[in-house]
Design an enzyme around this catalytic site. Structure first.
Site, PDB file in Angstrom:
ATOM      1  N   GLU A  42       0.821  -1.210   0.000  1.00 21.65           N
ATOM      2  CA  GLU A  42       0.000   0.000   0.000  1.00 21.65           C
ATOM      3  C   GLU A  42       0.856   1.261   0.000  1.00 21.65           C
ATOM      4  O   GLU A  42       1.968   1.264   0.536  1.00 21.65           O
ATOM      5  CB  GLU A  42      -0.895   0.015   1.239  1.00 21.65           C
ATOM      6  CG  GLU A  42      -1.964  -1.061   1.192  1.00 21.65           C
ATOM      7  CD  GLU A  42      -2.853  -1.060   2.422  1.00 21.65           C
ATOM      8  OE1 GLU A  42      -4.076  -1.143   2.235  1.00 21.65           O
ATOM      9  OE2 GLU A  42      -2.342  -0.982   3.545  1.00 21.65           O
ATOM     10  N   CYS A  70       3.346   8.636   0.772  1.00 25.39           N
ATOM     11  CA  CYS A  70       3.986   7.770   1.758  1.00 25.39           C
ATOM     12  C   CYS A  70       4.113   6.398   1.094  1.00 25.39           C
ATOM     13  O   CYS A  70       3.110   5.785   0.723  1.00 25.39           O
ATOM     14  CB  CYS A  70       3.083   7.719   2.992  1.00 25.39           C
ATOM     15  SG  CYS A  70       3.655   6.589   4.248  1.00 25.39           S
ATOM     16  N   CYS A 111       6.992  -6.550   7.362  1.00 29.82           N
ATOM     17  CA  CYS A 111       8.107  -5.936   8.085  1.00 29.82           C
ATOM     18  C   CYS A 111       8.616  -6.912   9.137  1.00 29.82           C
ATOM     19  O   CYS A 111       7.829  -7.624   9.760  1.00 29.82           O
ATOM     20  CB  CYS A 111       7.646  -4.646   8.754  1.00 29.82           C
ATOM     21  SG  CYS A 111       8.984  -3.711   9.518  1.00 29.82           S
ATOM     22  N   CYS A 136       7.367  -3.863  15.691  1.00 34.06           N
ATOM     23  CA  CYS A 136       6.928  -2.835  16.645  1.00 34.06           C
ATOM     24  C   CYS A 136       5.513  -3.215  17.092  1.00 34.06           C
ATOM     25  O   CYS A 136       4.654  -3.509  16.254  1.00 34.06           O
ATOM     26  CB  CYS A 136       6.920  -1.456  15.982  1.00 34.06           C
ATOM     27  SG  CYS A 136       8.563  -0.939  15.438  1.00 34.06           S
ATOM     28  N   CYS A 196       2.291  -1.374  15.603  1.00 33.20           N
ATOM     29  CA  CYS A 196       2.179  -1.109  14.158  1.00 33.20           C
ATOM     30  C   CYS A 196       1.474  -2.248  13.435  1.00 33.20           C
ATOM     31  O   CYS A 196       1.801  -3.424  13.632  1.00 33.20           O
ATOM     32  CB  CYS A 196       3.574  -0.903  13.576  1.00 33.20           C
ATOM     33  SG  CYS A 196       3.563  -0.622  11.799  1.00 33.20           S
ATOM     34  N   CYS A 241      -0.496   6.660   9.635  1.00 35.97           N
ATOM     35  CA  CYS A 241       0.780   6.022   9.954  1.00 35.97           C
ATOM     36  C   CYS A 241       0.535   4.723  10.693  1.00 35.97           C
ATOM     37  O   CYS A 241      -0.251   4.683  11.631  1.00 35.97           O
ATOM     38  CB  CYS A 241       1.592   6.894  10.903  1.00 35.97           C
ATOM     39  SG  CYS A 241       2.265   8.322  10.155  1.00 35.97           S
TER      40      CYS A 241
HETATM   41  N1  SAH Z   1       9.815   1.306   9.738  1.00 29.03           N
HETATM   42  C1  SAH Z   1       9.956   2.704   9.599  1.00 29.03           C
HETATM   43  C2  SAH Z   1       8.946   3.362   8.686  1.00 29.03           C
HETATM   44  C3  SAH Z   1       7.511   2.914   8.796  1.00 29.03           C
HETATM   45  S1  SAH Z   1       6.577   3.440  10.187  1.00 29.03           S
HETATM   46  C4  SAH Z   1       9.974   3.379  10.951  1.00 29.03           C
HETATM   47  O1  SAH Z   1       9.754   2.709  11.965  1.00 29.03           O
HETATM   48  O2  SAH Z   1      10.273   4.562  11.032  1.00 29.03           O
HETATM   49  C5  SAH Z   1       6.394   5.185   9.990  1.00 29.03           C
HETATM   50  C6  SAH Z   1       6.054   5.896  11.301  1.00 29.03           C
HETATM   51  O3  SAH Z   1       4.742   5.536  11.754  1.00 29.03           O
HETATM   52  C7  SAH Z   1       7.015   5.521  12.421  1.00 29.03           C
HETATM   53  O4  SAH Z   1       7.425   6.670  13.108  1.00 29.03           O
HETATM   54  C8  SAH Z   1       6.160   4.666  13.345  1.00 29.03           C
HETATM   55  O5  SAH Z   1       6.614   4.745  14.668  1.00 29.03           O
HETATM   56  C9  SAH Z   1       4.782   5.272  13.145  1.00 29.03           C
HETATM   57  N2  SAH Z   1       3.668   4.377  13.463  1.00 29.03           N
HETATM   58  C10 SAH Z   1       3.623   3.036  13.357  1.00 29.03           C
HETATM   59  N3  SAH Z   1       2.407   2.578  13.732  1.00 29.03           N
HETATM   60  C11 SAH Z   1       1.665   3.669  14.076  1.00 29.03           C
HETATM   61  C12 SAH Z   1       0.311   3.861  14.483  1.00 29.03           C
HETATM   62  N4  SAH Z   1      -0.527   2.839  14.594  1.00 29.03           N
HETATM   63  N5  SAH Z   1      -0.099   5.126  14.722  1.00 29.03           N
HETATM   64  C13 SAH Z   1       0.723   6.183  14.554  1.00 29.03           C
HETATM   65  N6  SAH Z   1       1.998   6.067  14.119  1.00 29.03           N
HETATM   66  C14 SAH Z   1       2.466   4.824  13.883  1.00 29.03           C
END
Ligand code: SAH
Length: 346
Positions: free
Chosen positions: A99, A112, A119, A123, A126, A337
């Site tokens: 996506e 984006c 991944c 995390c 996420c 995000c």
């Molecule tokens: N893997 C990379 C890029 C993808 S995530 C990274 O970790 O930076 C992009 C951003 O979205 C990151 O800052 C992550 O912490 C944030 N993110 C992930 N899940 C989220 C959520 N459910 N709500 C808000 N931000 C989120």
């Protein structure tokens, strides 16, 4: 549109410049045709070889029979052309879905994009993590997201962020290659391309050593080792202190600011004390902090109440660094995000 009979074949976007020239050469044409083809793709974002009007018909046919133009196929677009946020679902040649998100706000149009299918970083907050790691995207597949999104939108894309699915620094070589194409071939200024990492320390140092001009963002998300370990288990491999040291290294080498992203999670990292400690943690260098109120994905984490978010932001008022808030767009279509996850494999 990709032709099904060419499924699994290489696409033109995957070819290096000399391979493109040899291809055209083998078809009995001179090399300026490569320039024309590139122009159709990167400037005009055409869908097919047939649309390349200034190429001889016979060359178009040969190209059509030999290889795909786009490695990605659009499967679905959420949101209409007039809406500020749209989510694009693509299918790769090997049948995986990814996506990308298009966001228009005033004179800024940001896309984006994803760097991997799934991944490996895991995390806990996420949505992409729930897919596990499936594969790295090729440089062509990464760039193709921007080409398709530009064709499907009225406004000119101004910014590209590597904040979609995947961890860009675990696909380092292809991400850098694709960012270079966006910069050198598609004309996006390097400072309008942001690569966001969860904190892969050796790659942050490499990125500094190689002196890339693209912007760097680091997802910090917690102010102490234990809490960061709980929500971002990669902290076990790349401890917070090492991460901050790599950020310092980056700044000292390049003199460029890093943006630290801080996803605000209810009861985890959202108290005014956390805000104060964040200032303490980062005060040594001129960073920027981007606070992202959590976008719900139906799991154990929650977005803090509006009031809590404001109190937290208030605690950063006297921070010696710039603080911005990302009120994520597109949460109604799961395009905020961390909300990107696709389970279907066609
Ligand atoms: N893997 C990379 C890029 C993808 S995530 C990274 O970790 O930076 C992009 C951003 O979205 C990151 O800052 C992550 O912490 C944030 N993110 C992930 N899940 C989220 C959520 N459910 N709500 C808000 N931000 C989120």
């Amino acid at each position: 549109m990709s032709r099904t009979k060419n499924k699994g074949q290489n696409s033109y976007l995957e070819l290096k410049s000399d391979e493109r020239n040899s291809l055209v050469d083998a078809m009995g044409e001179s090399q300026f045709r490569t320039q024309q083809i590139n122009n159709w793709i990167y400037e005009h974002h055409v869908r097919s070889w047939d649309e390349m009007e200034n190429l001889p018909q016979v060359l178009r046919e040969k190209l059509n029979d030999t290889l795909l133009l786009h490695p990605l196929e659009i499967i679905h677009i959420s949101g209409s052309e007039t809406e500020p946020t749209r989510k694009f679902l693509f299918k790769t040649q090997d049948g995986h879905n990814i996506e990308s998100v298009f966001m228009h706000d005033g004179d800024r149009t940001t896309v984006c994009i994803s760097s991997q299918v799934g991944c490996a970083v895991d995390c806990k907050f996420c949505a992409t993590a729930s897919m596990g790691f499936i594969k790295n995207l090729s440089a062509g597949e990464i760039v193709d997201q921007v080409i398709h999104l530009q064709r499907e939108s009225k406004s000119r894309i101004t910014n590209v962020v590597f904040m979609g699915m995947g961890e860009p620094f675990l696909n380092y070589r292809r991400v850098i290659e694709s960012a270079k194409t966006l910069n050198e071939t598609m004309g996006f200024g390097a400072r309008r391309i942001t690569i966001s990492t969860a904190g892969i320390v050796p790659r942050i140092k490499q990125f500094a050593d190689e002196n890339h001009q693209f912007k760097l963002a680091i997802s910090l998300n917690a102010i102490d080792e234990n809490r960061r370990k709980k929500i971002m288990p990669l902290t076990n491999t790349h401890p917070l202190e090492t991460l901050l040291e790599s950020a310092r290294y980056y700044y000292e080498k390049t003199r460029r600011f890093i943006t630290f992203e801080y996803v605000l999670l209810e009861g985890i990292n959202d108290s005014p004390e956390d805000g104060k400690r964040l200032i303490g943690l980062l005060k040594a260098l001129p960073y920027k902090v981007n606070v992202i109120p959590y976008n719900e994905i139906g799991g154990e984490f929650h977005r803090p109440a509006e009031r809590t978010i404001h109190i937290f932001l208030q605690s950063l008022k006297n921070a010696p660094f710039t603080v911005t808030v990302r009120w994520s767009k597109g949460t109604d279509i799961d395009a905020g995000c961390g909300q990107l996850a696709v389970r279907t494999v066609a």
